[in-house]
Design an enzyme around this catalytic site. Structure first.
Site, mmCIF file in Angstrom:
data_model
loop_
_atom_site.group_PDB
_atom_site.id
_atom_site.type_symbol
_atom_site.label_atom_id
_atom_site.label_comp_id
_atom_site.label_asym_id
_atom_site.label_seq_id
_atom_site.Cartn_x
_atom_site.Cartn_y
_atom_site.Cartn_z
ATOM 1 N N HIS A 192 -8.743 1.892 63.542
ATOM 2 C CA HIS A 192 -8.296 0.590 62.926
ATOM 3 C C HIS A 192 -7.478 -0.111 62.610
ATOM 4 O O HIS A 192 -6.631 -1.001 63.217
ATOM 5 C CB HIS A 192 -9.378 0.954 60.943
ATOM 6 N N ASP A 213 -17.702 0.925 66.639
ATOM 7 C CA ASP A 213 -17.956 2.185 64.710
ATOM 8 C C ASP A 213 -18.971 2.170 64.365
ATOM 9 O O ASP A 213 -20.280 3.467 64.815
ATOM 10 C CB ASP A 213 -16.971 0.928 64.477
#
Ligand SMILES: [Zn+2]
Length: 445
Positions: free
Chosen positions: A267, A318
């Site tokens: 991220h 993800d």
């Protein structure tokens, strides 16, 4: 020895698209690549454009069961997490095997040949180890084998509920090993084998204190294994970290020896300029997960600045809101366009490189280029699809990055073995039915 003849092939970042490319494979690796070649007798023809295998740098396989169930309401990451914990609580090794097999098979159909599974669902719902303490991890290993993809099992240390040292509670008790030494012992018992690499994970600076982070980093160093961590996905994490330690998450991770070229920060959305410089200077990779970050309203990470500072960028699906690395790749550019009101931050070649070579490197695999010595991963897209029709060789990469979808993948070869042919998964068969069965087995929610 096998031979594959690609009508067109993208050879890797900066190497362009070549025509009539013969790829000869010995065992699981590429032996020779010849451009402008005629297909020899017995060569398998790959119509369309062939690219190296796609690497999914960040996966939580069980989140696939949340698709379509969390998008309608309001809230943020933290309210979504409650729903995610409900699914986590319903899993046992058998159910996880079925769900992960089907999820990884969906990835194979999308051209993903290696996946990094950020695995922290270690123990039973009461927090007790299974008879084999790595039974959940082994379920993931078996799942990847069934789906025909390589797995980097990022065995993740998760010790506390927050920076204030709160103990794990509720669904979280499944995640914890007690202390970093116990984590290291359990993770160290997983045997690497064909198609499996074992890597280290630090869940986040919330969940792992600096001394424990240092233990995990030393474990990875001793094995020369990849090390991944969630970093600054949420502003609240930054605020809590600053309040508790006086440092940003990136600075805290750095002080514990976690950053470096074998490390991937996942991220890296809410960074200071100093954080960006720190990640870049240490050559820490960054795994962007744009379809999840937008689904969870996380924000847009500073991808261009990170790349300029020296951080290699890779991609992950993800939470599997969608599984499509072409969508992830273009989102990196398109999100920055929206934020900056300017176009042209990332070259298409570099974005496809993030989806292939950079991701494979982050996961510890010699793959991602069509070149001798690399693992023989060949992903072919159908240029007659309505999305890709009209593509010319010199523009094909631009069209792949900005218009292709996972549905355009027609053939997938993983480590020299064909797993998908004519859009059909040769090992799992009906992947949709497998997903439906696995998700239904988790019961109504
Ligand atoms: Zn994650």
């Amino acid at each position: 020895m096998s031979a594959w003849h690609a009508e067109l092939a993208w050879l890797g970042p900066g190497r362009g698209v070549a025509e009539r490319v013969l790829v000869e494979v010995e065992g699981e690796r590429i032996a020779r690549v010849t451009e402008g070649a005629d297909p020899p007798a017995g060569a398998e023809r790959l119509a369309g454009i062939t690219v190296p295998g796609l690497a999914n740098g960040h996966s939580h396989a069980f989140h696939r069961a949340l698709r379509g169930r969390t998008h309608r309401g309001g809230g943020d990451f933290w309210s979504w997490r409650e729903l995610m914990y409900q699914v986590a609580g319903a899993l046992d090794p058998d159910r996880y095997l079925e769900l992960a097999s089907a999820t990884y098979a969906e990835m194979a159909l999308a051209g993903i040949t290696a996946v990094g599974e950020f695995h922290y669902l270690h123990h039973d719902p009461a927090g007790r180890p299974y008879a084999d303490p790595n039974q959940m991890g082994e379920a993931l290993v078996e799942a990847a084998g069934r789906a025909g993809v390589r797995l980097t099992l990022i065995d993740t240390c998760y010790l506390r509920a927050g920076l204030d040292g709160q103990l794990l509670a509720g669904a979280q008790v499944r995640f914890g090993d007690g202390d970093a030494g116990a984590w290291a012992e359990r993770a160290g018992a997983i045997r690497e084998r064909a198609g499996l690499r074992v890597a280290a994970g630090v869940h986040s600076v919330r969940a792992v204190d600096p001394a424990a982070m240092a233990t995990v980093a030393a474990w990875a160093e001793a094995r020369q294994a990849p090390l991944h961590l969630h970093l600054s996905e949420q502003r609240a994490e930054n605020q809590a970290c600053l309040a508790a330690t006086g440092r940003t998450p990136a600075a805290l991770a750095s002080s514990a020896g976690v950053l470096g070229p074998r490390t991937t920060a996942v991220h890296a959305t809410h960074l200071t300029g100093t954080d960006v410089a720190l990640l870049g200077a240490t050559r820490t990779g960054v795994c962007l997960c744009p379809t999840t970050e937008r689904d969870l309203a996380d924000g847009i990470g500073p991808a261009r600045s990170l790349a300029d500072a020296g951080s290699p960028l890779c991609l992950g699906s993800d939470s599997h809101a969608v599984i499509d690395l072409f969508e992830e790749a273009r989102a990196v550019e398109l999100d920055e366009r929206l934020a900056s009101e300017r176009r042209g931050h990332h070259r298409p070649d570099d974005l496809l490189g993030a989806a292939t070579k950079a991701g494979m490197t982050a996961l510890g695999w010699d793959a991602g280029h069509l070149a001798p010595g690399q693992l023989a991963d060949l992903v072919t897209l159908d240029l007659s699809s309505v999305r890709l029709a009209g593509a010319r060789p010199d523009e094909a990469v631009d069209q792949l990055v900005f218009a292709a979808s996972a549905a355009d993948v027609s053939s997938v070869v993983v480590s020299g073995r064909q797993v998908v042919r004519d859009r059909h998964h040769l090992l799992v068969g009906d992947v949709g039915a497998a997903l439906d069965r696995a998700i239904s087995a988790l019961g109504p929610r």
